[in-house]
Write a protein that holds these residues in place. Structure first.
Motif: not given
Length: 265
Positions: A1-10, A70-76
């Motif tokens: 799991m990445d940073n738990p403070a970030l949403p799983f999906l937005e 995806f977990r705060g990232r655009e390009r997972a």
């Protein structure tokens, strides 16, 4: 799991268009890390397209601001997404057309396949992992049996084991009880409950409120390719809301944390 403070999906202004028609348009939707949620709506409402955004099988129209994070990232990468997701779908069962032991279907989850691809050699550790997961789900006795000879309910539970074999963070159940008799529904729902109680995040996609286990409290309603409601089951599972969602007169009955729709003729 990445940073738990970030949403799983937005999702922000996420639009999926096919044949010059918008089939899904989500203004805003946030799925926090570790939260279980049910997506409820009629057939053709856009639920599966929304899941395809999560699994990166569908892509939204380009925006200057990325519409899917995806977990705060655009390009997972696709590999990163697949590693954290376990997917169970009734349509997977129709894709199994060869005779092989049920345990091989479970092992196939390590390779993103329904069975073991010929180019891969399965290690003893990987096969033991498959047996262990089947044991955890109470279906170890099915391991040597031909997947084509199992009942629909038994095969569905094998697919659940397949979704778990790589130890994902989130389980996606896409219409998990479609085609099952009452016994099969009971065991699938009981398995979902056990997984949720064990700390697994679940994304349930269904058009039956009866599938929504008590451990899932958040409900997202989908209608006409848009979010029709987002809140708790207590707020949204009402006769008025369900009648508007499905466009027929309905009442809602609740018992033991489960909800059911009752038609008003």
């Amino acid at each position: 799991m990445d940073n738990p403070a970030l949403p799983f999906l937005e999702l922000r202004d996420a639009v999926v268009r096919r044949a010059a028609r918008d089939i899904l348009s989500v203004e805003s939707l946030v799925l926090p890390e570790g939260e279980s949620v049910a997506l409820l709506g009629p057939n053709g409402s856009g639920k599966s397209t929304l899941i395809s955004l999560i699994t990166r099988e569908a892509f939204p129209l380009h925006r200057d601001e990325p519409p899917v994070l995806f977990r705060g990232r655009e390009r997972a990468t696709l590999e990163e997404v697949r590693a954290c997701l376990g997917i169970v779908s009734s349509t997977m069962q129709d894709q199994i057309t060869v005779h092989l032991p049920a345990v091989d279907v479970v092992v196939g989850g390590l390779f993103g396949a329904l069975g073991v691809p010929r180019r891969f050699n399965v290690t003893e550790r990987q096969r033991q992992r498959a047996y262990d997961v089947m044991e955890e789900l109470g279906i170890a006795d099915l391991a040597p049996r031909d997947i084509m000879t199992l009942s629909t309910g038994q095969a569905r539970r094998v697919l659940i084991a397949r979704s778990l074999v790589h130890d994902p963070d989130v389980l996606v159940f896409d219409e998990p009880c479609t085609g099952l008799d009452p016994e099969g529904m009971y065991y699938v729902r009981r398995t979902m409950r056990a997984l949720a109680q064990g700390g697994r995040a679940i994304i349930l996609v269904t058009h039956y409120p009866e599938d929504i286990i008590p451990e899932i409290n958040r409900l997202v309603l989908i209608k006409g390719g848009r979010v029709f409601g987002d809140g708790s089951k207590g707020e949204l599972l009402t006769g008025e809301r369900m009648s508007a969602l499905f466009d027929v007169p309905l009442e809602v009955a609740e018992s033991g944390g489960y909800y059911a729709l009752v038609s008003r003729y």
